[in-house]
Design an enzyme around this catalytic site. Structure first.
Site: not given
Length: 260
Positions: A53-55, A57, A162
Site C-alpha cells: 500500500l502506498d505510504r 494510503t 498509483h
C-alpha cells in the site's frame, strides 16, 4: 500497536495507518515507523509481504507468516485472484458506476528507479468505480463559491503504481489529499476547513480464497478519525457500515455542518 484484523497460523492482516511505510528501502533507512518491523515485534515472528500500500494510503495489509505463505499470497495477487475494495473522497460529484480501461505508463521514481527501463509503453490498467454519495459545502475554493466532494467505491482489476490516484485524476475527480496527482487548491481547502490532512484513500476490504484452507476469507479495515470526521461532516455516516467505527463521536459542530 497496530490493529490486527485477522491472524491464523499462516496469515496476518493489519490496518495500516496513513503515513506508515510497509517496509524500509535503501531510501528510507532512517525511517522509525515501519509496518513490517512493528508487526514482527508485536506478534513475535517474522512476516512476509505479498502486496503493498502506498505510504499515504490506509487499510487492509495482508502478510504471510512464512516465506511459503507470502509466496502463495503474492501469486494470488499477481493472478488477480484477490478482490480489493477501496473508498476515496474525491473532488466534485462523481455519480456514475462504470469501468475505466485506461492504460498507464510506468511511473518511475528518479532515485529508486534510476536503473529501470524507461522505454516501456503504457500498461493495461482497469478500475471499476461507483459513486456512493455527493455533498456541496458552503466553503469557497478557488473561483467557486462552494466546494463539492464525492464518496467513491473503487475496485482495481490491475495493480499499476498509483493506479487509483491516476485513474481518478484522469476522470477529473482527483482524490483529496493527493499531493502528486491531485488538486493542490482543493487539498489545502479540505485540510483547512474539514481536517482532511491525509490522502483520502482507504483499502477497505480484501476478499480471497485462503491459500491453505481453501475457505473464503473477507477482511475489513475500519476507518480512522479523519475519515470518520469527514463522513460526519458531509452527512455520509452509515454509508460504509463494514468500515465505520461505532465508537466514534464527531466533535461538536461537525455533524454535517461547519463550525463557526
Amino acid at each position: 500497536m497496530l490493529e490486527i484484523l485477522y491472524q491464523d497460523e499462516w496469515l496476518v492482516a493489519v490496518n495500516k495507518p496513513s503515513g506508515w511505510l510497509v517496509h524500509r528501502s535503501w531510501l528510507d533507512r532512517d525511517e522509525k515507523v515501519v509496518v513490517m518491523q512493528t508487526v514482527r515485534d508485536q506478534i513475535g515472528q517474522h512476516v512476509f509481504t505479498a502486496h503493498r500500500l502506498d505510504r499515504p494510503t490506509s487499510g487492509v495489509l495482508l502478510m504471510g507468516l512464512s516465506s511459503e505463505a507470502g509466496r502463495l499470497l503474492a501469486q494470488q495477487f499477481e493472478q488477480h485472484q484477490i478482490q480489493k475494495r477501496y473508498h476515496a473522497i474525491v473532488r466534485g460529484w462523481l455519480m456514475e458506476e462504470a469501468v475505466l480501461d485506461y492504460p498507464l505508463a510506468e511511473e518511475l521514481d528518479k532515485i529508486a528507479d534510476k536503473f529501470a527501463r524507461e522505454d516501456k509503453g503504457p500498461q493495461p490498467a482497469v478500475t471499476h468505480y461507483r459513486g456512493l454519495a455527493t455533498v456541496e459545502m458552503p466553503v469557497a475554493t478557488g473561483r467557486y463559491p462552494t466546494t463539492r466532494y464525492g464518496l467513491v467505491e473503487l475496485e482495481p482489476k490491475t495493480g499499476r503504481k498509483h493506479q487509483l490516484r491516476r485513474h481518478l485524476a484522469h476522470l477529473r475527480h482527483p482524490i483529496i489529499g493527493d499531493s502528486k496527482h491531485g488538486d493542490l487548491r482543493q487539498n489545502r481547502s479540505g485540510a483547512e476547513h474539514f481536517g482532511l490532512q491525509r490522502l483520502m484513500l482507504h483499502a477497505s476490504q480484501l476478499s480471497l480464497t485462503h491459500p491453505f484452507t481453501g475457505e473464503p476469507l473477507a477482511i475489513h479495515a475500519g476507518l480512522d478519525d479523519t475519515w470518520m470526521q469527514a463522513l460526519s461532516q458531509f452527512g455520509w455516516r452509515g454509508l460504509l457500515p463494514e468500515n465505520e467505527r461505532v465508537e466514534f463521536s464527531a466533535p461538536s459542530g461537525q455533524d454535517g455542518e461547519i463550525s463557526s
